[in-house]
Design a protein around this motif. Sequence first.
Motif, PDB file in Angstrom:
ATOM      1  N   VAL A 136       0.860  -1.185   0.000  1.00  0.00           N
ATOM      2  CA  VAL A 136       0.000   0.000   0.000  1.00  0.00           C
ATOM      3  C   VAL A 136       0.900   1.240   0.000  1.00  0.00           C
ATOM      4  O   VAL A 136       1.658   1.462   0.944  1.00  0.00           O
ATOM      5  N   PHE A 137       0.800   2.054  -1.043  1.00  0.00           N
ATOM      6  CA  PHE A 137       1.720   3.181  -1.184  1.00  0.00           C
ATOM      7  C   PHE A 137       1.113   4.235  -2.112  1.00  0.00           C
ATOM      8  O   PHE A 137       0.065   4.019  -2.720  1.00  0.00           O
TER       9      PHE A 137
ATOM     10  N   VAL B  15      11.686   2.799   8.246  1.00  0.00           N
ATOM     11  CA  VAL B  15      12.737   3.458   7.482  1.00  0.00           C
ATOM     12  C   VAL B  15      12.528   4.968   7.562  1.00  0.00           C
ATOM     13  O   VAL B  15      11.422   5.466   7.342  1.00  0.00           O
ATOM     14  N   ASN B  16      13.591   5.695   7.919  1.00  0.00           N
ATOM     15  CA  ASN B  16      13.571   7.166   7.941  1.00  0.00           C
ATOM     16  C   ASN B  16      12.587   7.751   8.945  1.00  0.00           C
ATOM     17  O   ASN B  16      12.303   8.951   8.889  1.00  0.00           O
TER      18      ASN B  16
ATOM     19  N   LEU C  27      14.668  -2.548  -2.264  1.00  0.00           N
ATOM     20  CA  LEU C  27      13.580  -2.706  -1.299  1.00  0.00           C
ATOM     21  C   LEU C  27      13.716  -3.970  -0.444  1.00  0.00           C
ATOM     22  O   LEU C  27      12.730  -4.515   0.045  1.00  0.00           O
ATOM     23  N   ASP C  28      14.968  -4.387  -0.255  1.00  0.00           N
ATOM     24  CA  ASP C  28      15.240  -5.513   0.640  1.00  0.00           C
ATOM     25  C   ASP C  28      15.826  -4.954   1.939  1.00  0.00           C
ATOM     26  O   ASP C  28      16.983  -4.550   1.983  1.00  0.00           O
TER      27      ASP C  28
ATOM     28  N   PRO D 231       6.399   0.442  -4.730  1.00  0.00           N
ATOM     29  CA  PRO D 231       6.696   1.772  -4.189  1.00  0.00           C
ATOM     30  C   PRO D 231       8.085   2.272  -4.577  1.00  0.00           C
ATOM     31  O   PRO D 231       9.000   1.479  -4.854  1.00  0.00           O
ATOM     32  N   GLU D 232       8.212   3.570  -4.566  1.00  0.00           N
ATOM     33  CA  GLU D 232       9.508   4.197  -4.828  1.00  0.00           C
ATOM     34  C   GLU D 232      10.484   3.835  -3.708  1.00  0.00           C
ATOM     35  O   GLU D 232      10.127   3.815  -2.538  1.00  0.00           O
ATOM     36  N   VAL D 233      11.713   3.566  -4.093  1.00  0.00           N
ATOM     37  CA  VAL D 233      12.745   3.217  -3.113  1.00  0.00           C
ATOM     38  C   VAL D 233      13.093   4.451  -2.301  1.00  0.00           C
ATOM     39  O   VAL D 233      13.419   5.498  -2.863  1.00  0.00           O
ATOM     40  N   PRO D 234      13.016   4.387  -0.978  1.00  0.00           N
ATOM     41  CA  PRO D 234      13.341   5.573  -0.167  1.00  0.00           C
ATOM     42  C   PRO D 234      14.840   5.853  -0.155  1.00  0.00           C
ATOM     43  O   PRO D 234      15.661   4.934  -0.192  1.00  0.00           O
TER      44      PRO D 234
END
Length: 787
Positions: A465-466, A565-566, A639-640, A676-679
């Motif tokens: 979900v993004f 993350v972040n 995304l790992d 989703p976009e990689v942060p």
Amino acid sequence: MKKSSILIITLIVLCCFSFTSTVEVKEIYVSKNVVEKADGSKENPFSSLEYAVKKASELKQKNKNISIEIKIGSGDYYLKKAIEITPKLSGLTITGNTSDVTLKGSVPLNLDWSKLNDTIFVADVKEGLDFDQLVINNKPQILARYPNYDETAHYWQGFAADAISKERIATWKNPKGAYFNALHGGKWGGFHYVITGVNEDGTAILKGGQQNNRGSKPHEEYRMVENVLEELDSAGEWFLDKKKNKLYYWPLANTNLKTAKVEVSVLKDLIQVVGTLENPVKNITISNISFQNTQRTFMEEFEPLLRSDWTIYRGAVLFFEGTENCKVEDNEFTNLGGNVIMASKYNKGLQITGNHIHDAGASAISFIGDASAVRSPSFNYGQYIDANKLDTVAGPKNELYPRECLVENNLIHRIGRVEKQTAGVQISMAMDITVRHNSIYDVPRAGINIGDGTWGGHILEFNDVFNTVLETSDHGSFNSWGRDRFWLPKRNVMDSLTMGIPDMYTWDAVKTTIIRNNRFRCDHGWDIDLDDGSSNYHIYNNLLLNSGLKLREGFNRVAENNIMVNNSLHPHVWFANSQDVFKHNIVADTYQDVGLLGWGKELDYNLFPNEESMMKSQIYNRDMHSTYGDPMFKNPSELDFTVSENSPALKIGFKNFSMDEFGVQKESLKKIAKTPEVPVIKDLSENKSSPVVAWLRNNIKSVDSEQEQSAYGLNSAEGVIILRIWKPSPAVQNNGIKKGDVILKAGGKKVKNIQDFFKINVENKTDMLDLVVMRNQAEKEIRIRVK
């Protein structure tokens, strides 16, 4: 032979016969190839689904146990009215016999176009024909609007503060019938109005605004108006003059109107499966069909969903009420004006699997119980029932709610194209709903929303979900409320009540809701947002890619083994006895706490990015066994976010979980689903907030975050927060400021921050000062003494 022996032999024979006998199966065929003597056979198929359903009803009257499958051949089928499936049709299957079967809520038009000017064409339409969607060559066109449609323009695909200004209205010959669309003042959803006339001062007379359960004025900037002939000024726009029965259209480039396929939407729903609790419709299957071209429903009657921020139109393209063990599988739903699939009131065992839902006006999948099943219900944020009048029995009052349903392997995107108080999956007044392996993205609000605690037991797992909360504010990719019996808008009363009856939340949230093994990313709110009162959740093994986990006041939330993350945990205004647990998590920042009365049952064994962020929690005797350091993610660029074998996270009890099972797994849908976009991993340093300043011996600070905006119920991240009061202070005396107030205005002027507030104090030449404060999420005018 003895009679008893004969009886036994007879029973054995009957049993053998019952096991060897088969249920009669009847196939009914539908085809676009019209024949003179259609009987529904493969050789002589019916020309419409309506005829097939009528034939099925006749067969069921003769033999109610017969199993019937309606097989639809390739082509477009225009329904004259919604197909109604009653309990008498239980056991019916409706399926597309090929991959290109379409049921439509539109009608085709053969029009004689003439030129009105160099760009606009006009054609006469049948008298009384009313529609709000025009489809040319299978592509939806744009109802004439201001400002013009721009896919990149964020809100409403184009917005303007002067959408219904007096000056603009004065340029329209007939404003009546125009639609005014605006976001909620706090961007908590959308409002829709029809203009019914013009006041003497030139302003619009509006009717509507029923689409949101938290009233406000329409947003001053994020506005759009449509259905106005004078605004037909760009390619793709159209307008229907209902009085003169004329259709105006500016064709897109390379459109040949002489050969174009023209359709207009006339139905708002396509299939209605409706029984009762006592006599449900059973075992209906709808599969392999494309559903298209229904009317918008934003001006229909809406009803509040308890005390959540939602109201909803109880209707959908596929509508289920009073059903058991029905299936919706492997379909496509597109260009639909309102809700797509809804399970209303009593539904048991409904399975919604393998569907592609996109480009819809409202919510994709909704489970909506009946308020009569709720004990001591309230229906607006400010409403509540006195404690001594509450029904104290736990659980539902009757059976009129969805339960034991499954939403699995669906691809959902670009929904909420018209209405903004929408979700990919919406759950309210339901129990034991499983939402698994769905990809949900490109939505204006939450991807998954749970509107209340009644009655829990839901399992949300392996979802992706993004790209959510694109047009609203103060929500999350997952969003929930728990404004149940224990919850009151008056915090001090609620604190007293829940201290006396600490398990009161279980009266409604009777079962634990599980959120596990999901991937969430929200760039405009929180990845997971458990708002007002949300209680009894177990949240584990989730990858949160951007905005962390928010837990507002509630009880018994256990969050463990999650990766943030972040970002970090956002504990907002917790109860003193919340019993919340937060352990074995990886966070990338200090806790973002706001207004806590207590720090929960256990916060420990977590991994922080640095010592400073960890020490903040240890001041409150929490996280005494936690540690800090680099989590050592294996391959975040792909995304790992599993951690390596020597990660410090493993030493505090964190366990790796799979990164390969998020989202839709059905192969055909997985191929086209986005991820989703990689942060970009941020610098591991603690955020700095505005300083706390003393004023008249009270501690105050500027609002400087979306977290504080949400916690105090503000429309924007502006104002001055009263963190602590000194009782003898003149500003506190005589019903003055209170702890938790947020100063919005002073002396009639807007207060954005402490600097604004101090400037107004300097300019004030009297002993008194008028304030507008936000108190208990409602604006209040007060007058204080400043000297």
